[in-house]
Motif scaffolding. Structure first.
Motif, mmCIF file in Angstrom:
data_model
loop_
_atom_site.group_PDB
_atom_site.id
_atom_site.type_symbol
_atom_site.label_atom_id
_atom_site.label_comp_id
_atom_site.label_asym_id
_atom_site.label_seq_id
_atom_site.Cartn_x
_atom_site.Cartn_y
_atom_site.Cartn_z
ATOM 1 N N PRO A 1 40.561 39.591 51.485
ATOM 2 C CA PRO A 1 40.046 39.857 50.080
ATOM 3 C C PRO A 1 40.713 40.884 49.420
ATOM 4 N N GLY B 1 37.823 36.953 46.182
ATOM 5 C CA GLY B 1 36.846 38.003 46.468
ATOM 6 C C GLY B 1 36.226 38.149 47.588
ATOM 7 N N PHE C 1 39.981 42.252 45.215
ATOM 8 C CA PHE C 1 39.057 41.980 44.266
ATOM 9 C C PHE C 1 38.803 43.292 43.428
ATOM 10 N N ILE D 1 32.578 40.604 39.367
ATOM 11 C CA ILE D 1 33.240 40.257 40.499
ATOM 12 C C ILE D 1 34.524 39.769 40.150
ATOM 13 N N GLN D 2 35.882 40.042 40.230
ATOM 14 C CA GLN D 2 36.892 39.230 39.681
ATOM 15 C C GLN D 2 37.922 39.464 40.817
ATOM 16 N N ALA D 3 38.285 38.229 41.444
ATOM 17 C CA ALA D 3 39.246 38.197 42.555
ATOM 18 C C ALA D 3 40.583 38.085 41.809
ATOM 19 N N THR E 1 31.577 33.573 47.383
ATOM 20 C CA THR E 1 33.033 33.938 47.542
ATOM 21 C C THR E 1 33.853 33.552 46.544
ATOM 22 N N TRP F 1 35.736 34.437 39.693
ATOM 23 C CA TRP F 1 34.862 35.464 39.299
ATOM 24 C C TRP F 1 33.477 35.146 39.132
#
Length: 762
Positions: free
Chosen positions: A695, A749, A697, A741-743, A662, A668
């Protein structure tokens, strides 16, 4: 000073354990036929085709010498170079011990002489094939340690690789009598002592978060030979408290752990117990064995799914094409051998037989002598084998050893007083002047004959009454009934003055029985005696067959499965197979076909109600797998390495036996995924429903936004999939892409446990 003296006094007064049983050396047991001898012959022929110069390539390069051969492929040229040389040394040493063929001795001597030359080229004793070893170990010596699963300062499991080299050198010394091999090992160990001499206990613990193989085992064995305390001291330092301390307290610390990272270190503790008598080491070894065998193992005796152990007794949903890494069973048999020597219980021999017959024998392709990495147990699976020169993995290395030591652990002894007959394999034992010839067609039938020849000897013969022989077992000596055993998983004892010509006959009653999953008594495997049976579904590489089920209405297995006439083992269902009746064969024989090992059982009414839902889910999974280009299990060390995962501000946890990542506030992760350049693709992400998170993201592919996700309305506390379309221009002409994957800032995320790239539906 008083504490130090007290400690030394305790060590000096500790009573060392005396083995209750001892295995015979390989040189004392000759295989005389059957499938294990066939496997040995195939492996021995393959060993002669291997070029030592190719295995030595990087060793010479790292010692400033000119390589004489090109590096082999697979892990040898992917950062884990050198481990295969250790396995190869052990395999050739074992084959020489068995056959006394000088060609294998020559292979061992050539490699050892070259390693001597490598050490002469550099004064520190370091020998290794891994890239950038000098740079990394200089950092470690300075206390600069960064570990991440399989990486130590960016180097792939270097202690694991060194352990394999040590093990090979010590086997060369023990089995071939090669004294230079011992001197090479000592100099290499002295380098290890010097390199780690400045590390604090805290730095040691940090370093041991990276897989270290059985370094404690090799250092303990080096101490056993040389009696030099420094090697025993180093052995003790290879002890990671995170995994081992809970086991010492009788707790299962294994769920979520990489299986084969753990087993070699337990073998090392077993060896330390034999040398020092520390009861803590004994307890850890026993707790570990019991935990893995009784709570984490499948019917074939293997363990792990995608290399990892899940929650105890939760195996029903852990069936895939990546179950049962073969290295795990290779090591579990080593551990079992130790435990039997301490306490010769039939339970240990029962497990050894199960895993040796159903997993190890099954792991070799009889046409090519190549080895499996995984032993698939998912329905419709087929085995995948390595190739001779371009796919060297850990299981290729241990596989060379597996098939050169099938004579190991067939017999044990206690001086001249007692002989244990543990495995039913055609073989001849040379026990001083007394020889024992075992003749059997097992496992095709249960008849076993043991004939004594040579000198007379008074001893007790202990013949195993296996757990699976539930009917009384009759034992005859020279044609007369000597005893009848009614206790499965025990030993049948014959104490007499044995003379040449004495003959013992045992007829082990073999019968059909089922073995249910620990968490689902309606999902079963079928066995005939110790032989796991599998349904032969279709030729390999054919279309995936429909998942078979059994509509047995809870009747006993021998009422709906009958043996097919003939000398080979084969069975056929009688009207209970769906979608059709099934033919079953020994699992270890199904090298080329798709198969099924575990089956869901139904009554007629249950199947009528469940069939539509069952087949719909089957069709969904089959469609997804057929369209899959790449699959990535997130939160597990080896897959993350394979997919070049990078991350910042990630929380790594596990749920229901599966790992997940996560990205936290603004964090990320990136990872690479294969794609098909000729067709449109989708990205399928598997999330864990985390009810506590909110989340938000972005998902990017090669830097381009694919989706902004909030996971609104998704289920909590379960795994689920979401599909994302990848624009065709991002995959056109490419074989892989990078997913990010970029929070968002102040948000996290999603909790990702898997990613899959699939061909888009037309």
């Amino acid at each position: 000073m008083l504490l130090t003296l007290a400690f030394l006094s305790a060590i000096m007064t500790t009573k060392l354990p005396t083995p209750a049983a001892e295995a015979f050396p390989l040189s004392d047991v000759q295989l005389k036929g059957g499938p294990f001898l066939d496997a040995n012959k195939r492996c021995a022929e393959y060993l002669l085709t291997v070029d030592p110069d190719r295995l030595l390539c990087n060793f010479r390069k790292n010692s400033g010498l000119q390589p004489k051969g090109k590096l082999y492929g697979g892990w040898e040229d992917s950062g884990l170079a050198g481990h295969s040389l250790g396995h190869y040394l052990s395999a050739c040493a074992q084959e020489y011990a068995v056959s006394k063929d000088p060609r294998y001795k020559a292979k061992v001597e050539y490699i050892v002489n070259d390693l001597v030359e490598c050490q002469k080229s550099r004064p520190d004793g370091f020998i290794a094939a891994t890239p950038e070893g000098d740079k990394i170990w200089k950092e470690v010596k300075a206390g600069q340690i960064n570990t991440a699963g399989f990486a130590l300062n960016g180097l792939w499991s270097p202690w694991y690789t060194h352990h394999k080299v040590f093990a090979g050198l010590l086997d060369a010394y023990h089995l071939v009598g090669n004294k230079p091999a011992l001197r090479v090992a000592e100099k290499f160990a002295d380098w290890a002592i010097d390199t780690t001499s400045t590390l604090t206990p805290e730095l040691w613990e940090k370093m041991l978060h990276c897989e270290y193989g059985g370094m404690n085992d090799s250092m303990a064995e080096l101490y056993s030979i040389t009696k030099q305390q420094k090697y025993l001291d180093l052995s003790h330092k290879f002890y990671d408290h995170l995994v081992l301390d809970p086991l010492a307290e009788g707790k299962d610390s294994l769920p979520g752990k990489h299986s084969n990272t753990q087993i070699p270190k337990i073998i090392g503790l077993a060896r330390l117990y034999e040398l020092t008598g520390d009861p803590k080491d004994e307890k850890i070894a026993n707790v570990f064995w019991d935990t893995v065998v009784h709570h984490h193992s499948y019917a074939i005796g293997g363990n792990s799914n995608h290399e990892y152990l899940g929650p105890a007794d939760k195996l029903s949903d852990a069936l895939s094409s990546n179950t049962c890494e073969t290295c795990n069973t290779y090591n579990m048999l080593k551990l079992t051998r130790h435990l039997f020597e301490w306490d010769p219980k039939a339970e240990y021999a029962d497990y050894y037989e199960r895993a040796h017959l159903n997993h190890i024998l099954a792991s070799q392709d009889p046409e090519t002598a190549m080895m499996t990495y995984f032993m698939p147990l998912g329905s419709g699976s087929e085995r995948q084998y390595s190739n001779p020169f371009d796919d060297w993995t850990c299981c290729h290395g241990s596989g060379m050893e597996n098939h050169t030591k099938h004579a190991d652990s067939v017999y044990f002894h206690s001086g001249n007083q007692k002989l244990w007959v543990n495995l039913y394999i055609p073989s001849e034992l040379k026990w001083g002047s007394t020889h024992i010839l075992q003749e059997t067609k097992f496992p095709n039938d249960g008849h076993v004959t043991l004939t004594v020849s040579g000198g007379s000897k008074k001893f007790e013969m202990a013949i195993r009454h296996p757990y699976w022989a539930t009917q009384p077992v009759e034992v005859k000596v020279n044609g007369k009934v000597a005893l009848t055993s009614t206790k499965p998983s025990s030993y049948m004892l014959l104490d007499r003055n044995w003379k040449a010509g004495d003959k013992v006959e045992v007829n082990l009653p073999m019968s059909l029985h089922t073995e249910a999953m620990p968490d689902n008594d309606k999902r079963v495997a079928i066995l005939y005696g110790p032989v796991v049976l599998a349904a032969d579904l279709a030729p390999r590489n054919s279309e995936m067959p429909r998942t078979p089920v059994l509509v047995t209405s809870d009747t006993p297995v021998d009422e709906w499965l009958e043996r097919v006439p003939g000398p080979e083992l084969a069975f056929k269902t009688k009207g209970v197979g769906r979608p059709a009746d099934l033919t079953f064969k020994p699992f270890y024989t199904l090298h080329k076909d798709r198969y099924a090992v575990y089956f869901d059982e139904f009554t007629t009414a249950q199947w009528d109600a469940a069939e539509a839902e069952y087949r719909a889910e089957e069709a969904r999974v089959r469609d997804l797998e057929a369209r899959t280009t790449d699959y990535f299990r997130i939160g597990e060390m080896q897959p993350e390495r394979d997919h070049d995962l990078k991350s910042e501000k990630n929380d790594v946890r596990e749920a229901n036996g599966r790992g997940f990542r996560t990205p936290l506030d603004g964090g990320w992760m990136t990872f690479e995924m294969k794609v098909d350049p000729a067709t449109a693709s989708e990205l399928v992400i598997t999330y864990w429903g985390n009810e506590r998170s909110r989340p938000e993201f972005d998902i990017l592919v090669d830097g381009q936004m694919v989706s902004t996700e909030k996971l609104a309305g998704k289920p909590a506390n379960k795994f689920y999939d979401i599909n994302y379309v990848i624009p065709v221009e991002l995959t056109k002409g490419k074989s892989k892409v990078t997913v990010k994957i970029q929070a968002h800032e102040h948000r996290q995320g999603g909790s990702l446990t898997g990613a899959r790239t699939v061909k888009a539906k037309v």
